[in-house]
Design a protein around this motif. Structure first.
Motif, mmCIF file in Angstrom:
data_model
loop_
_atom_site.group_PDB
_atom_site.id
_atom_site.type_symbol
_atom_site.label_atom_id
_atom_site.label_comp_id
_atom_site.label_asym_id
_atom_site.label_seq_id
_atom_site.Cartn_x
_atom_site.Cartn_y
_atom_site.Cartn_z
ATOM 1 N N TRP A 80 0.817 -1.211 0.000
ATOM 2 C CA TRP A 80 0.000 0.000 0.000
ATOM 3 C C TRP A 80 0.849 1.258 0.000
ATOM 4 O O TRP A 80 2.029 1.233 0.337
ATOM 5 C CB TRP A 80 -0.966 0.000 1.182
ATOM 6 N N GLN A 81 0.207 2.382 -0.411
ATOM 7 C CA GLN A 81 0.859 3.681 -0.512
ATOM 8 C C GLN A 81 -0.136 4.761 -0.080
ATOM 9 O O GLN A 81 -1.271 4.776 -0.552
ATOM 10 C CB GLN A 81 1.318 3.981 -1.948
ATOM 11 N N ALA A 82 0.289 5.648 0.792
ATOM 12 C CA ALA A 82 -0.578 6.744 1.241
ATOM 13 C C ALA A 82 -0.645 7.834 0.184
ATOM 14 O O ALA A 82 0.366 8.169 -0.443
ATOM 15 C CB ALA A 82 -0.056 7.325 2.554
ATOM 16 N N HIS A 83 -1.839 8.395 -0.015
ATOM 17 C CA HIS A 83 -2.041 9.501 -0.947
ATOM 18 C C HIS A 83 -2.428 10.798 -0.240
ATOM 19 O O HIS A 83 -2.141 11.881 -0.751
ATOM 20 C CB HIS A 83 -3.144 9.158 -1.952
ATOM 21 N N GLN A 84 -3.127 10.677 0.906
ATOM 22 C CA GLN A 84 -3.618 11.843 1.617
ATOM 23 C C GLN A 84 -3.390 11.691 3.115
ATOM 24 O O GLN A 84 -3.428 10.577 3.649
ATOM 25 C CB GLN A 84 -5.121 12.043 1.370
ATOM 26 N N GLY A 98 -5.146 5.934 1.071
ATOM 27 C CA GLY A 98 -4.359 5.631 -0.107
ATOM 28 C C GLY A 98 -4.807 4.359 -0.787
ATOM 29 O O GLY A 98 -5.940 3.903 -0.609
ATOM 30 N N ALA A 99 -3.905 3.779 -1.562
ATOM 31 C CA ALA A 99 -4.227 2.620 -2.391
ATOM 32 C C ALA A 99 -3.511 1.367 -1.895
ATOM 33 O O ALA A 99 -2.422 1.450 -1.317
ATOM 34 C CB ALA A 99 -3.818 2.893 -3.841
ATOM 35 N N TRP A 100 -4.133 0.201 -2.119
ATOM 36 C CA TRP A 100 -3.460 -1.058 -1.833
ATOM 37 C C TRP A 100 -3.578 -2.005 -3.029
ATOM 38 O O TRP A 100 -4.451 -1.848 -3.886
ATOM 39 C CB TRP A 100 -3.988 -1.725 -0.567
ATOM 40 N N GLN A 101 -2.657 -2.979 -3.065
ATOM 41 C CA GLN A 101 -2.626 -3.981 -4.127
ATOM 42 C C GLN A 101 -2.342 -5.351 -3.500
ATOM 43 O O GLN A 101 -1.408 -5.483 -2.706
ATOM 44 C CB GLN A 101 -1.540 -3.674 -5.154
ATOM 45 N N ARG A 102 -3.142 -6.338 -3.852
ATOM 46 C CA ARG A 102 -2.923 -7.697 -3.358
ATOM 47 C C ARG A 102 -2.146 -8.511 -4.393
ATOM 48 O O ARG A 102 -2.161 -8.197 -5.585
ATOM 49 C CB ARG A 102 -4.254 -8.393 -3.073
ATOM 50 N N PRO A 103 -1.491 -9.585 -3.948
ATOM 51 C CA PRO A 103 -0.737 -10.434 -4.887
ATOM 52 C C PRO A 103 -1.602 -11.028 -5.992
ATOM 53 O O PRO A 103 -1.086 -11.345 -7.065
ATOM 54 C CB PRO A 103 -0.172 -11.535 -3.975
ATOM 55 N N LEU A 126 -7.625 2.474 13.995
ATOM 56 C CA LEU A 126 -8.693 2.003 13.124
ATOM 57 C C LEU A 126 -8.130 1.795 11.733
ATOM 58 O O LEU A 126 -7.446 2.667 11.204
ATOM 59 C CB LEU A 126 -9.842 3.022 13.063
ATOM 60 N N ASP A 127 -8.408 0.624 11.146
ATOM 61 C CA ASP A 127 -7.969 0.347 9.783
ATOM 62 C C ASP A 127 -9.141 -0.224 9.011
ATOM 63 O O ASP A 127 -9.816 -1.138 9.488
ATOM 64 C CB ASP A 127 -6.807 -0.645 9.772
ATOM 65 N N GLN A 128 -9.395 0.334 7.845
ATOM 66 C CA GLN A 128 -10.495 -0.159 7.017
ATOM 67 C C GLN A 128 -10.233 0.188 5.567
ATOM 68 O O GLN A 128 -9.384 1.011 5.247
ATOM 69 C CB GLN A 128 -11.813 0.422 7.497
ATOM 70 N N GLY A 129 -10.983 -0.457 4.689
ATOM 71 C CA GLY A 129 -10.845 -0.188 3.268
ATOM 72 C C GLY A 129 -11.832 -1.010 2.473
ATOM 73 O O GLY A 129 -12.725 -1.641 3.030
ATOM 74 N N ASP A 130 -11.653 -1.015 1.164
ATOM 75 C CA ASP A 130 -12.568 -1.756 0.304
ATOM 76 C C ASP A 130 -11.883 -1.981 -1.036
ATOM 77 O O ASP A 130 -10.921 -1.284 -1.390
ATOM 78 C CB ASP A 130 -13.869 -0.969 0.114
ATOM 79 N N THR A 131 -12.387 -2.938 -1.792
ATOM 80 C CA THR A 131 -11.873 -3.191 -3.131
ATOM 81 C C THR A 131 -12.416 -2.152 -4.104
ATOM 82 O O THR A 131 -13.451 -1.532 -3.860
ATOM 83 C CB THR A 131 -12.265 -4.591 -3.620
ATOM 84 N N LEU A 132 -11.706 -1.967 -5.204
ATOM 85 C CA LEU A 132 -12.116 -1.043 -6.255
ATOM 86 C C LEU A 132 -12.032 -1.756 -7.601
ATOM 87 O O LEU A 132 -11.138 -2.591 -7.814
ATOM 88 C CB LEU A 132 -11.211 0.195 -6.283
ATOM 89 N N ALA A 133 -12.950 -1.423 -8.495
ATOM 90 C CA ALA A 133 -12.932 -2.022 -9.832
ATOM 91 C C ALA A 133 -11.706 -1.575 -10.617
ATOM 92 O O ALA A 133 -11.145 -2.331 -11.411
ATOM 93 C CB ALA A 133 -14.209 -1.650 -10.589
ATOM 94 N N GLN A 134 -11.279 -0.331 -10.383
ATOM 95 C CA GLN A 134 -10.092 0.216 -11.016
ATOM 96 C C GLN A 134 -9.143 0.732 -9.946
ATOM 97 O O GLN A 134 -9.598 1.218 -8.909
ATOM 98 C CB GLN A 134 -10.460 1.369 -11.966
ATOM 99 N N PRO A 135 -7.834 0.634 -10.151
ATOM 100 C CA PRO A 135 -6.889 1.124 -9.143
ATOM 101 C C PRO A 135 -7.120 2.601 -8.826
ATOM 102 O O PRO A 135 -7.474 3.394 -9.704
ATOM 103 C CB PRO A 135 -5.519 0.912 -9.808
ATOM 104 N N LEU A 136 -6.931 2.963 -7.578
ATOM 105 C CA LEU A 136 -7.030 4.354 -7.175
ATOM 106 C C LEU A 136 -5.929 5.150 -7.862
ATOM 107 O O LEU A 136 -4.762 4.753 -7.852
ATOM 108 C CB LEU A 136 -6.870 4.458 -5.652
#
Length: 232
Positions: A80-84, A98-103, A126-136
Protein backbone atom coordinates in the motif's frame (compact mmCIF):
# COMPACT_ATOMS: atom_id res chain seq x y z
CA UNK A 1 4.71 5.73 -1.27
CA UNK A 2 5.03 9.50 -1.48
CA UNK A 3 6.88 11.50 1.12
CA UNK A 4 9.91 10.83 3.31
CA UNK A 5 10.16 10.46 7.04
CA UNK A 6 12.72 13.22 7.57
CA UNK A 7 11.03 15.97 5.54
CA UNK A 8 7.63 17.55 5.31
CA UNK A 9 5.57 15.67 2.69
CA UNK A 10 5.18 17.37 -0.64
CA UNK A 11 1.92 19.26 -0.71
CA UNK A 12 1.99 20.23 2.97
CA UNK A 13 1.00 23.86 3.36
CA UNK A 14 0.73 24.35 7.13
CA UNK A 15 2.13 27.68 8.33
CA UNK A 16 5.18 27.80 10.65
CA UNK A 17 4.26 27.30 14.28
CA UNK A 18 0.93 25.69 13.40
CA UNK A 19 0.40 23.80 16.66
CA UNK A 20 2.63 20.76 17.07
CA UNK A 21 1.31 18.83 14.07
CA UNK A 22 3.93 16.99 12.04
CA UNK A 23 2.39 15.19 9.03
CA UNK A 24 5.81 13.98 7.90
CA UNK A 25 6.12 11.88 11.08
CA UNK A 26 2.84 10.19 10.23
CA UNK A 27 3.98 9.57 6.65
CA UNK A 28 7.17 8.03 8.05
CA UNK A 29 5.11 5.70 10.27
CA UNK A 30 3.02 4.63 7.27
CA UNK A 31 6.17 3.95 5.22
CA UNK A 32 7.72 1.90 8.04
CA UNK A 33 4.46 -0.03 8.53
CA UNK A 34 4.30 -1.00 4.84
CA UNK A 35 8.00 -1.89 4.79
CA UNK A 36 7.62 -4.21 7.78
CA UNK A 37 4.70 -5.95 6.07
CA UNK A 38 6.95 -6.65 3.08
CA UNK A 39 9.98 -7.70 5.07
CA UNK A 40 8.58 -9.45 8.17
CA UNK A 41 5.07 -10.45 7.18
CA UNK A 42 1.68 -8.81 6.81
CA UNK A 43 0.01 -9.75 10.10
CA UNK A 44 3.27 -9.39 12.02
CA UNK A 45 3.37 -5.75 10.91
CA UNK A 46 -0.29 -5.19 11.76
CA UNK A 47 0.30 -6.58 15.25
CA UNK A 48 3.40 -4.45 15.77
CA UNK A 49 1.73 -1.18 14.75
CA UNK A 50 -1.70 -1.75 16.34
CA UNK A 51 -2.75 0.38 19.29
CA UNK A 52 -3.82 -1.57 22.39
CA UNK A 53 -7.51 -1.05 21.58
CA UNK A 54 -7.35 -0.88 17.76
CA UNK A 55 -10.34 -1.86 15.63
CA UNK A 56 -10.32 -3.50 12.20
CA UNK A 57 -13.05 -4.91 9.96
CA UNK A 58 -13.18 -8.52 8.74
CA UNK A 59 -15.81 -7.28 7.67
CA UNK A 60 -17.49 -7.09 11.11
CA UNK A 61 -15.68 -4.80 13.53
CA UNK A 62 -13.28 -6.70 15.81
CA UNK A 63 -10.62 -5.90 18.37
CA UNK A 64 -7.52 -6.06 16.19
CA UNK A 65 -5.12 -7.53 18.76
CA UNK A 66 -7.50 -10.42 19.49
CA UNK A 67 -8.12 -11.16 15.79
CA UNK A 68 -4.42 -10.92 14.89
CA UNK A 69 -3.12 -12.99 17.82
CA UNK A 70 -1.32 -16.08 16.53
CA UNK A 71 -2.44 -15.49 12.94
CA UNK A 72 0.05 -16.76 10.35
CA UNK A 73 1.40 -14.30 7.80
CA UNK A 74 0.27 -14.92 4.20
CA UNK A 75 3.02 -16.02 1.75
CA UNK A 76 2.96 -12.60 0.06
CA UNK A 77 1.71 -9.41 1.74
CA UNK A 78 -0.62 -6.73 0.53
CA UNK A 79 1.23 -3.55 -0.47
CA UNK A 80 0.00 0.00 0.00
CA UNK A 81 0.86 3.68 -0.51
CA UNK A 82 -0.58 6.74 1.24
CA UNK A 83 -2.04 9.50 -0.95
CA UNK A 84 -3.62 11.84 1.62
CA UNK A 85 -2.98 12.86 5.22
CA UNK A 86 -5.10 14.80 7.70
CA UNK A 87 -3.82 15.77 11.16
CA UNK A 88 -5.08 17.55 14.24
CA UNK A 89 -3.49 20.86 15.18
CA UNK A 90 -1.81 19.33 18.23
CA UNK A 91 -0.53 16.30 16.29
CA UNK A 92 -2.12 13.69 18.59
CA UNK A 93 -4.34 12.20 15.88
CA UNK A 94 -3.92 11.66 12.15
CA UNK A 95 -5.61 9.95 9.22
CA UNK A 96 -4.04 8.44 6.11
CA UNK A 97 -5.80 7.33 2.94
CA UNK A 98 -4.36 5.63 -0.11
CA UNK A 99 -4.23 2.62 -2.39
CA UNK A 100 -3.46 -1.06 -1.83
CA UNK A 101 -2.63 -3.98 -4.13
CA UNK A 102 -2.92 -7.70 -3.36
CA UNK A 103 -0.74 -10.43 -4.89
CA UNK A 104 -3.78 -11.78 -6.76
CA UNK A 105 -4.01 -8.52 -8.73
CA UNK A 106 -7.01 -7.04 -6.91
CA UNK A 107 -6.78 -3.42 -5.82
CA UNK A 108 -8.56 -1.06 -3.47
CA UNK A 109 -8.24 1.82 -1.05
CA UNK A 110 -7.56 2.04 2.68
CA UNK A 111 -8.19 4.50 5.46
CA UNK A 112 -6.14 4.31 8.67
CA UNK A 113 -6.54 6.42 11.81
CA UNK A 114 -3.37 6.91 13.85
CA UNK A 115 -2.91 7.90 17.48
CA UNK A 116 0.30 9.42 18.81
CA UNK A 117 1.62 7.45 21.77
CA UNK A 118 3.18 8.77 24.97
CA UNK A 119 6.69 8.32 23.56
CA UNK A 120 5.81 10.23 20.39
CA UNK A 121 5.49 7.31 17.97
CA UNK A 122 2.26 6.46 16.14
CA UNK A 123 0.06 3.37 16.34
CA UNK A 124 -3.10 2.75 14.33
CA UNK A 125 -6.45 2.74 16.11
CA UNK A 126 -8.69 2.00 13.12
CA UNK A 127 -7.97 0.35 9.78
CA UNK A 128 -10.49 -0.16 7.02
CA UNK A 129 -10.84 -0.19 3.27
CA UNK A 130 -12.57 -1.76 0.30
CA UNK A 131 -11.87 -3.19 -3.13
CA UNK A 132 -12.12 -1.04 -6.25
CA UNK A 133 -12.93 -2.02 -9.83
CA UNK A 134 -10.09 0.22 -11.02
CA UNK A 135 -6.89 1.12 -9.14
CA UNK A 136 -7.03 4.35 -7.17
CA UNK A 137 -5.32 7.04 -9.23
CA UNK A 138 -1.93 7.99 -7.83
CA UNK A 139 -1.63 11.76 -7.26
CA UNK A 140 1.33 13.80 -8.46
CA UNK A 141 2.13 14.54 -4.83
CA UNK A 142 0.91 13.48 -1.43
CA UNK A 143 -1.51 16.03 0.05
CA UNK A 144 -1.46 16.90 3.75
CA UNK A 145 -3.93 19.05 5.65
CA UNK A 146 -3.58 20.27 9.24
CA UNK A 147 -6.56 21.38 11.33
CA UNK A 148 -6.84 24.97 12.49
CA UNK A 149 -5.87 25.51 16.12
CA UNK A 150 -8.52 26.64 18.60
CA UNK A 151 -7.89 29.79 20.56
CA UNK A 152 -7.87 29.27 24.29
CA UNK A 153 -7.40 25.50 24.00
CA UNK A 154 -4.21 24.20 25.57
CA UNK A 155 -4.13 21.23 23.22
CA UNK A 156 -2.18 18.08 23.95
CA UNK A 157 -2.26 16.77 27.50
CA UNK A 158 1.07 16.27 29.31
CA UNK A 159 1.12 12.52 28.64
CA UNK A 160 0.42 12.96 24.93
CA UNK A 161 -2.74 10.87 24.88
CA UNK A 162 -6.04 11.55 23.15
CA UNK A 163 -9.55 11.17 24.43
CA UNK A 164 -10.32 7.45 24.46
CA UNK A 165 -12.70 6.45 21.70
CA UNK A 166 -16.18 5.46 22.79
CA UNK A 167 -17.02 1.99 21.52
CA UNK A 168 -19.90 -0.36 22.15
CA UNK A 169 -19.21 -3.83 23.51
CA UNK A 170 -19.91 -5.28 20.06
CA UNK A 171 -17.75 -2.64 18.36
CA UNK A 172 -20.65 -1.96 16.00
CA UNK A 173 -19.88 1.73 16.37
CA UNK A 174 -17.07 3.85 17.72
CA UNK A 175 -15.64 7.34 17.73
CA UNK A 176 -12.65 9.35 18.88
CA UNK A 177 -10.99 12.74 18.76
CA UNK A 178 -7.66 14.43 19.22
CA UNK A 179 -6.79 15.93 22.60
CA UNK A 180 -7.50 19.44 21.30
CA UNK A 181 -10.72 18.42 19.55
CA UNK A 182 -9.64 19.66 16.12
CA UNK A 183 -9.89 16.22 14.44
CA UNK A 184 -12.66 13.69 15.08
CA UNK A 185 -13.74 10.36 13.62
CA UNK A 186 -16.62 7.92 13.91
CA UNK A 187 -17.80 4.70 12.34
CA UNK A 188 -20.93 2.54 12.41
CA UNK A 189 -21.48 -1.04 11.25
CA UNK A 190 -25.00 -2.14 10.29
CA UNK A 191 -26.40 -5.64 10.96
CA UNK A 192 -25.71 -6.60 7.34
CA UNK A 193 -22.03 -5.61 7.95
CA UNK A 194 -22.13 -2.56 5.72
CA UNK A 195 -20.41 0.40 7.38
CA UNK A 196 -19.85 4.13 7.28
CA UNK A 197 -16.79 6.12 8.36
CA UNK A 198 -16.55 9.88 8.79
CA UNK A 199 -13.65 12.21 9.63
CA UNK A 200 -14.07 15.90 10.49
CA UNK A 201 -11.50 18.60 11.18
CA UNK A 202 -11.54 22.20 12.34
CA UNK A 203 -11.30 24.64 9.43
CA UNK A 204 -12.37 28.29 9.07
CA UNK A 205 -13.83 28.49 12.55
CA UNK A 206 -15.85 25.27 12.57
CA UNK A 207 -15.75 21.50 12.22
CA UNK A 208 -15.98 20.35 8.61
CA UNK A 209 -16.33 16.81 7.31
CA UNK A 210 -13.27 16.01 5.20
CA UNK A 211 -13.85 12.31 4.61
CA UNK A 212 -17.09 10.34 4.33
CA UNK A 213 -16.95 6.69 3.27
CA UNK A 214 -19.52 3.94 2.83
CA UNK A 215 -18.71 0.27 2.38
CA UNK A 216 -21.48 -1.98 1.06
CA UNK A 217 -22.50 -5.20 2.74
CA UNK A 218 -20.52 -8.23 1.52
CA UNK A 219 -22.30 -10.17 -1.22
CA UNK A 220 -20.54 -13.45 -0.45
CA UNK A 221 -18.59 -15.02 2.37
CA UNK A 222 -15.50 -12.76 2.68
CA UNK A 223 -11.94 -13.88 2.97
CA UNK A 224 -10.45 -13.11 6.36
CA UNK A 225 -9.31 -9.53 6.52
CA UNK A 226 -11.14 -8.22 3.46
CA UNK A 227 -12.13 -5.11 5.38
CA UNK A 228 -8.91 -3.09 5.23
CA UNK A 229 -5.50 -2.56 3.73
CA UNK A 230 -4.40 -5.82 5.29
CA UNK A 231 -7.09 -7.85 3.54
CA UNK A 232 -5.68 -11.10 2.20
Amino acid sequence: MAGHGDARPRGYRGPPGHGTANPSALVAAEIAFARMAREKGQWSAFREYADEDATMFVPEAVRARDWLKGRDDPPAPVQWQAHQVWMSCDGTLGVTRGAWQRPDGSTGYFTTIWKRQKKGDFRWVLDQGDTLAQPLAEPDMLSASVADCQRGVRGVEPDGTIVVEEQSASRAKGSGRSADGTLTWKYAVAPDRSRTISVSMRKDGGMREVLALSVAAPVAAPRAGDGGAGGQ
